[in-house]
Design a protein around this motif. Structure first.
Motif, PDB file in Angstrom:
ATOM      1  N   ASP A  38       0.841  -1.188   0.000  1.00 20.88           N
ATOM      2  CA  ASP A  38       0.000   0.000   0.000  1.00 20.88           C
ATOM      3  C   ASP A  38       0.876   1.237   0.000  1.00 20.88           C
ATOM      4  N   ASN A  39       0.331   2.301  -0.546  1.00 19.99           N
ATOM      5  CA  ASN A  39       1.085   3.554  -0.586  1.00 19.99           C
ATOM      6  C   ASN A  39       0.698   4.497   0.547  1.00 19.99           C
ATOM      7  N   PHE A  40      -0.298   4.115   1.345  1.00 21.41           N
ATOM      8  CA  PHE A  40      -0.756   4.926   2.478  1.00 21.41           C
ATOM      9  C   PHE A  40      -1.100   6.347   2.057  1.00 21.41           C
ATOM     10  N   GLY A  41      -1.607   6.486   0.826  1.00 18.79           N
ATOM     11  CA  GLY A  41      -2.009   7.795   0.338  1.00 18.79           C
ATOM     12  C   GLY A  41      -0.850   8.666  -0.105  1.00 18.79           C
ATOM     13  N   GLU A  42       0.370   8.126  -0.067  1.00 19.41           N
ATOM     14  CA  GLU A  42       1.558   8.880  -0.471  1.00 19.41           C
ATOM     15  C   GLU A  42       2.003   8.380  -1.832  1.00 19.41           C
ATOM     16  N   TRP A  43       1.652   9.062  -2.886  1.00 17.99           N
ATOM     17  CA  TRP A  43       2.010   8.640  -4.240  1.00 17.99           C
ATOM     18  C   TRP A  43       3.430   9.085  -4.548  1.00 17.99           C
ATOM     19  N   ARG A  44       4.352   8.150  -4.346  1.00 14.87           N
ATOM     20  CA  ARG A  44       5.769   8.394  -4.629  1.00 14.87           C
ATOM     21  C   ARG A  44       6.224   7.367  -5.660  1.00 14.87           C
ATOM     22  N   SER A  45       7.180   7.716  -6.460  1.00 16.43           N
ATOM     23  CA  SER A  45       7.665   6.791  -7.473  1.00 16.43           C
ATOM     24  C   SER A  45       8.693   5.821  -6.918  1.00 16.43           C
ATOM     25  N   HIS A  46       9.187   6.069  -5.714  1.00 18.30           N
ATOM     26  CA  HIS A  46      10.214   5.220  -5.125  1.00 18.30           C
ATOM     27  C   HIS A  46       9.720   4.672  -3.789  1.00 18.30           C
ATOM     28  N   HIS A  47      10.066   3.437  -3.523  1.00 20.76           N
ATOM     29  CA  HIS A  47       9.581   2.791  -2.303  1.00 20.76           C
ATOM     30  C   HIS A  47      10.332   3.235  -1.049  1.00 20.76           C
ATOM     31  N   GLY A  48      11.399   3.970  -1.211  1.00 22.42           N
ATOM     32  CA  GLY A  48      12.230   4.360  -0.074  1.00 22.42           C
ATOM     33  C   GLY A  48      11.488   5.095   1.025  1.00 22.42           C
ATOM     34  N   GLU A  49      10.597   5.997   0.650  1.00 22.03           N
ATOM     35  CA  GLU A  49       9.878   6.759   1.676  1.00 22.03           C
ATOM     36  C   GLU A  49       8.903   5.870   2.445  1.00 22.03           C
ATOM     37  N   ILE A  50       8.245   4.963   1.750  1.00 19.85           N
ATOM     38  CA  ILE A  50       7.334   4.026   2.426  1.00 19.85           C
ATOM     39  C   ILE A  50       8.121   3.185   3.432  1.00 19.85           C
ATOM     40  N   LEU A  51       9.261   2.693   2.997  1.00 22.38           N
ATOM     41  CA  LEU A  51      10.114   1.881   3.861  1.00 22.38           C
ATOM     42  C   LEU A  51      10.621   2.683   5.055  1.00 22.38           C
ATOM     43  N   GLN A  52      11.110   3.882   4.812  1.00 21.96           N
ATOM     44  CA  GLN A  52      11.648   4.714   5.888  1.00 21.96           C
ATOM     45  C   GLN A  52      10.574   5.065   6.916  1.00 21.96           C
ATOM     46  N   THR A  53       9.371   5.371   6.446  1.00 19.08           N
ATOM     47  CA  THR A  53       8.272   5.691   7.363  1.00 19.08           C
ATOM     48  C   THR A  53       7.955   4.500   8.258  1.00 19.08           C
ATOM     49  N   ALA A  54       7.916   3.311   7.680  1.00 15.81           N
ATOM     50  CA  ALA A  54       7.626   2.109   8.466  1.00 15.81           C
ATOM     51  C   ALA A  54       8.742   1.818   9.464  1.00 15.81           C
ATOM     52  N   LEU A  55       9.981   2.060   9.062  1.00 14.87           N
ATOM     53  CA  LEU A  55      11.121   1.767   9.943  1.00 14.87           C
ATOM     54  C   LEU A  55      11.269   2.761  11.081  1.00 14.87           C
ATOM     55  N   THR A  56      10.655   3.917  10.975  1.00 13.86           N
ATOM     56  CA  THR A  56      10.726   4.895  12.056  1.00 13.86           C
ATOM     57  C   THR A  56       9.470   4.864  12.931  1.00 13.86           C
ATOM     58  N   GLY A  57       8.551   3.987  12.607  1.00 10.67           N
ATOM     59  CA  GLY A  57       7.311   3.879  13.375  1.00 10.67           C
ATOM     60  C   GLY A  57       7.457   2.976  14.590  1.00 10.67           C
ATOM     61  N   PRO A  58       6.411   2.897  15.381  1.00 12.90           N
ATOM     62  CA  PRO A  58       6.458   2.113  16.625  1.00 12.90           C
ATOM     63  C   PRO A  58       6.511   0.593  16.409  1.00 12.90           C
ATOM     64  N   HIS A  59       6.260   0.133  15.199  1.00 10.63           N
ATOM     65  CA  HIS A  59       6.269  -1.309  14.941  1.00 10.63           C
ATOM     66  C   HIS A  59       7.364  -1.696  13.950  1.00 10.63           C
ATOM     67  N   ALA A  60       8.462  -0.968  13.997  1.00 11.57           N
ATOM     68  CA  ALA A  60       9.596  -1.227  13.104  1.00 11.57           C
ATOM     69  C   ALA A  60      10.115  -2.657  13.256  1.00 11.57           C
ATOM     70  N   GLY A  61       9.960  -3.236  14.435  1.00 11.24           N
ATOM     71  CA  GLY A  61      10.416  -4.606  14.674  1.00 11.24           C
ATOM     72  C   GLY A  61       9.708  -5.632  13.805  1.00 11.24           C
ATOM     73  N   LEU A  62       8.529  -5.294  13.291  1.00 12.06           N
ATOM     74  CA  LEU A  62       7.818  -6.187  12.382  1.00 12.06           C
ATOM     75  C   LEU A  62       8.259  -5.984  10.936  1.00 12.06           C
ATOM     76  N   VAL A  63       8.935  -4.888  10.672  1.00  7.92           N
ATOM     77  CA  VAL A  63       9.379  -4.564   9.311  1.00  7.92           C
ATOM     78  C   VAL A  63      10.834  -4.989   9.096  1.00  7.92           C
ATOM     79  N   GLU A  64      11.682  -4.764  10.074  1.00  4.51           N
ATOM     80  CA  GLU A  64      13.125  -4.996   9.929  1.00  4.51           C
ATOM     81  C   GLU A  64      13.486  -6.398   9.431  1.00  4.51           C
TER      82      GLU A  64
END
Length: 180
Positions: free
Chosen positions: A55-81
């Motif tokens: 999902d893009n979470f409403g953020e239309w970006r051409s690169h996945h980096g921002e989606i990944l970075q947002t998830a890794l800085t969130g409270p559930h980063a342990g499920l993403v890492e």
């Protein structure tokens, strides 16, 4: 000859959405299993593409980096890492439930000569189910490792897995049993 791709659905996630509290326990159980699947796919002798469709979470970006970075800085980063894409992973951004809806995934799978998708991720009774149906109508074989998908409602997830198996001919089995 069958060529499979491992498709990781919506696991790059902040868990900042409705029903997240119901999803989190199941996601925590699925993450180590998905991590093992990723390791097996990446180590396979035959080329097994790993494709993250998220999902893009409403953020239309051409690169996945921002989606990944947002998830890794969130409270559930342990499920993403444990599930981070590597340099060979492919990434497709989606807007709705199905991994195919308004995405280039069909074209990508054709270019990779993939005729079987192994779907893992979340949510079993929503995105995984709808994606399995869309794969089926595209004449792709579908496999779903039942322990590598996360659900919000266990009863609906069980029904969704039965529907995928019965109505779509999907192979439903534990992750350690499924072959690529």
């Amino acid at each position: 000859m069958t060529k499979s791709a491992l498709v990781v659905i919506d696991m790059i996630n902040t868990y900042d959405h409705d029903d997240a509290e119901l999803l989190l326990p199941s996601a925590a159980e699925a993450v180590p299993v998905i991590a093992r699947l990723l390791k097996r796919a990446r180590a396979a002798v035959e080329d097994v593409p790993v494709i993250y469709v998220n999902d893009n979470f409403g953020e239309w970006r051409s690169h996945h980096g921002e989606i990944l970075q947002t998830a890794l800085t969130g409270p559930h980063a342990g499920l993403v890492e444990p599930l981070l894409p590597d340099d060979d992973s492919l990434f497709v951004v989606k807007a709705r439930h199905s991994i195919f809806y308004e995405t280039p995934l069909s074209y990508l799978l054709t270019q990779l000569d993939v005729d079987r998708v192994v779907l893992c991720g979340q949510v079993t009774e929503q995105c995984v189910l709808y994606s399995a149906l869309d794969a089926h109508i595209r004449h792709l074989r579908v496999a779903v490792p039942e322990d590598a998908v996360a659900h919000i409602h266990a009863d609906l997830a069980a029904a969704a897995l039965r529907m995928m198996e019965r109505n779509m001919g999907a192979e439903i089995a534990p992750a350690d049993v499924l072959e690529f």
